[in-house]
Design a protein around this motif. Structure first.
Motif, PDB file in Angstrom:
ATOM      1  N   VAL A  75       0.955  -1.153   0.011  1.00 22.85           N
ATOM      2  CA  VAL A  75      -0.075   0.037   0.021  1.00 22.85           C
ATOM      3  C   VAL A  75       0.903   1.065  -0.013  1.00 22.85           C
ATOM      4  CG1 VAL A  75      -1.657   1.341   1.365  1.00 22.85           C
ATOM      5  CG2 VAL A  75      -1.786  -1.273   1.371  1.00 22.85           C
ATOM      6  N   ALA A  76       0.542   2.228  -0.691  1.00 25.75           N
ATOM      7  CA  ALA A  76       1.434   3.483  -0.785  1.00 25.75           C
ATOM      8  C   ALA A  76       0.289   4.671  -0.509  1.00 25.75           C
ATOM      9  CB  ALA A  76       1.763   3.877  -2.127  1.00 25.75           C
ATOM     10  N   GLN A  77       0.865   5.804   0.424  1.00 26.49           N
ATOM     11  CA  GLN A  77      -0.104   6.591   0.655  1.00 26.49           C
ATOM     12  C   GLN A  77       0.648   7.981   0.503  1.00 26.49           C
ATOM     13  OE1 GLN A  77      -2.220   5.614   4.657  1.00 26.49           O
ATOM     14  NE2 GLN A  77      -0.226   4.925   4.956  1.00 26.49           N
ATOM     15  N   VAL A  78      -0.028   8.802  -0.003  1.00 24.67           N
ATOM     16  CA  VAL A  78       0.208  10.322  -0.126  1.00 24.67           C
ATOM     17  C   VAL A  78      -0.720  11.163   0.643  1.00 24.67           C
ATOM     18  CG1 VAL A  78      -0.804  10.486  -2.433  1.00 24.67           C
ATOM     19  CG2 VAL A  78       0.806  12.041  -1.867  1.00 24.67           C
ATOM     20  N   LYS A  79      -0.489  12.108   1.301  1.00 24.25           N
ATOM     21  CA  LYS A  79      -1.302  12.947   1.813  1.00 24.25           C
ATOM     22  C   LYS A  79      -1.027  14.575   1.725  1.00 24.25           C
ATOM     23  CE  LYS A  79      -0.351  13.630   6.875  1.00 24.25           C
ATOM     24  NZ  LYS A  79      -0.577  13.326   8.164  1.00 24.25           N
ATOM     25  N   TYR A  80      -2.272  15.234   1.667  1.00 23.50           N
ATOM     26  CA  TYR A  80      -2.181  16.495   1.588  1.00 23.50           C
ATOM     27  C   TYR A  80      -3.123  16.942   2.613  1.00 23.50           C
ATOM     28  CZ  TYR A  80      -1.975  21.420   0.516  1.00 23.50           C
ATOM     29  OH  TYR A  80      -1.488  22.853   0.599  1.00 23.50           O
ATOM     30  N   ALA A  81      -2.685  17.823   3.415  1.00 19.10           N
ATOM     31  CA  ALA A  81      -3.514  18.385   4.809  1.00 19.10           C
ATOM     32  C   ALA A  81      -3.242  19.859   4.990  1.00 19.10           C
ATOM     33  CB  ALA A  81      -3.491  17.531   5.915  1.00 19.10           C
ATOM     34  N   ALA A  82      -4.065  20.703   5.063  1.00 17.21           N
ATOM     35  CA  ALA A  82      -3.912  21.795   5.568  1.00 17.21           C
ATOM     36  C   ALA A  82      -4.793  22.555   6.730  1.00 17.21           C
ATOM     37  CB  ALA A  82      -3.940  22.842   4.154  1.00 17.21           C
ATOM     38  N   SER A  83      -4.388  23.032   7.576  1.00 18.13           N
ATOM     39  CA  SER A  83      -5.317  23.291   8.882  1.00 18.13           C
ATOM     40  C   SER A  83      -5.959  24.536   8.584  1.00 18.13           C
ATOM     41  CB  SER A  83      -4.443  23.387  10.006  1.00 18.13           C
ATOM     42  OG  SER A  83      -5.314  23.763  11.287  1.00 18.13           O
ATOM     43  N   GLY A  84      -7.234  24.753   9.100  1.00 17.13           N
ATOM     44  CA  GLY A  84      -8.132  25.641   8.954  1.00 17.13           C
ATOM     45  C   GLY A  84      -8.763  26.026   7.666  1.00 17.13           C
TER      46      GLY A  84
END
Length: 184
Positions: A75-84
């Protein structure tokens, strides 16, 4: 590839690697992570922390669970998260939302690099995970438009990742936290 896109819950604002068991801190040799943290741009085996300042998000257990119990050996995971961030403007694909644009650019770069590094494997998005809404539930108009905006986001994600049936998992925010949480 699992794509994880959210705001602060994904970042792991209230987490610490120190709270993980020794097994959870170990290198996951069947889970790749595009990082080594939220600003990184290389693939490697997942090992916490996956977020700067000794933090982690749901990727710590998610990828390993799917590798152990799903149909794939890796399994490969890429994430992009930005608060608010909000779905109304920041994640809105029709309004050139900066967060959506950055998520898409990060995911595309990750896919291309992963395919080059693994020419013998088929690289594709298997699931898109979404958790956001706290920024939209503080304004009546933003909350009222949330369902339509989320429907549009899901449709665009499926277009951008070339899968009209791409599974999209949507987390729910807590009700009662802000004035319009029930609407979102």
């Amino acid at each position: 590839v699992l794509v994880l896109a959210w705001q602060s819950n994904m970042i792991g604002w209230v987490t610490s690697v120190d709270d993980l068991s020794p097994d959870q801190r170990a290198v996951q040799t069947n889970v790749l992570f595009y990082g080594p943290d939220e600003t990184g741009s290389t693939w490697g085996w997942l090992v916490p922390p996956t977020v700067s300042e000794n933090r982690f998000g749901p990727e710590i257990s998610l990828g390993q669970y799917l590798a152990d119990n799903g149909p794939y050996d890796r399994v490969a995971q890429v994430k992009y998260a930005a608060s608010g961030t909000n779905l109304t403007w920041d994640w809105n694909h029709t309004a050139s939302g900066w967060a959506y644009t950055q998520m898409l650019l990060r995911a595309q770069a990750a896919f291309q690099q992963l395919q080059v590094e693994n020419p013998d494997r088929r690289v594709f998005v298997a699931v898109y995970f979404w958790m956001q809404g706290e920024a939209d539930d503080q304004d009546a108009a933003m909350a009222a438009g949330y369902a339509a905006n989320l429907t549009g986001l899901i449709a665009q994600v499926r277009i951008d990742f070339s899968d009209p049936l791409l599974p999209v998992f949507v987390g729910r925010i807590r009700t009662g936290q802000f004035a319009y949480a029930d609407v979102v």
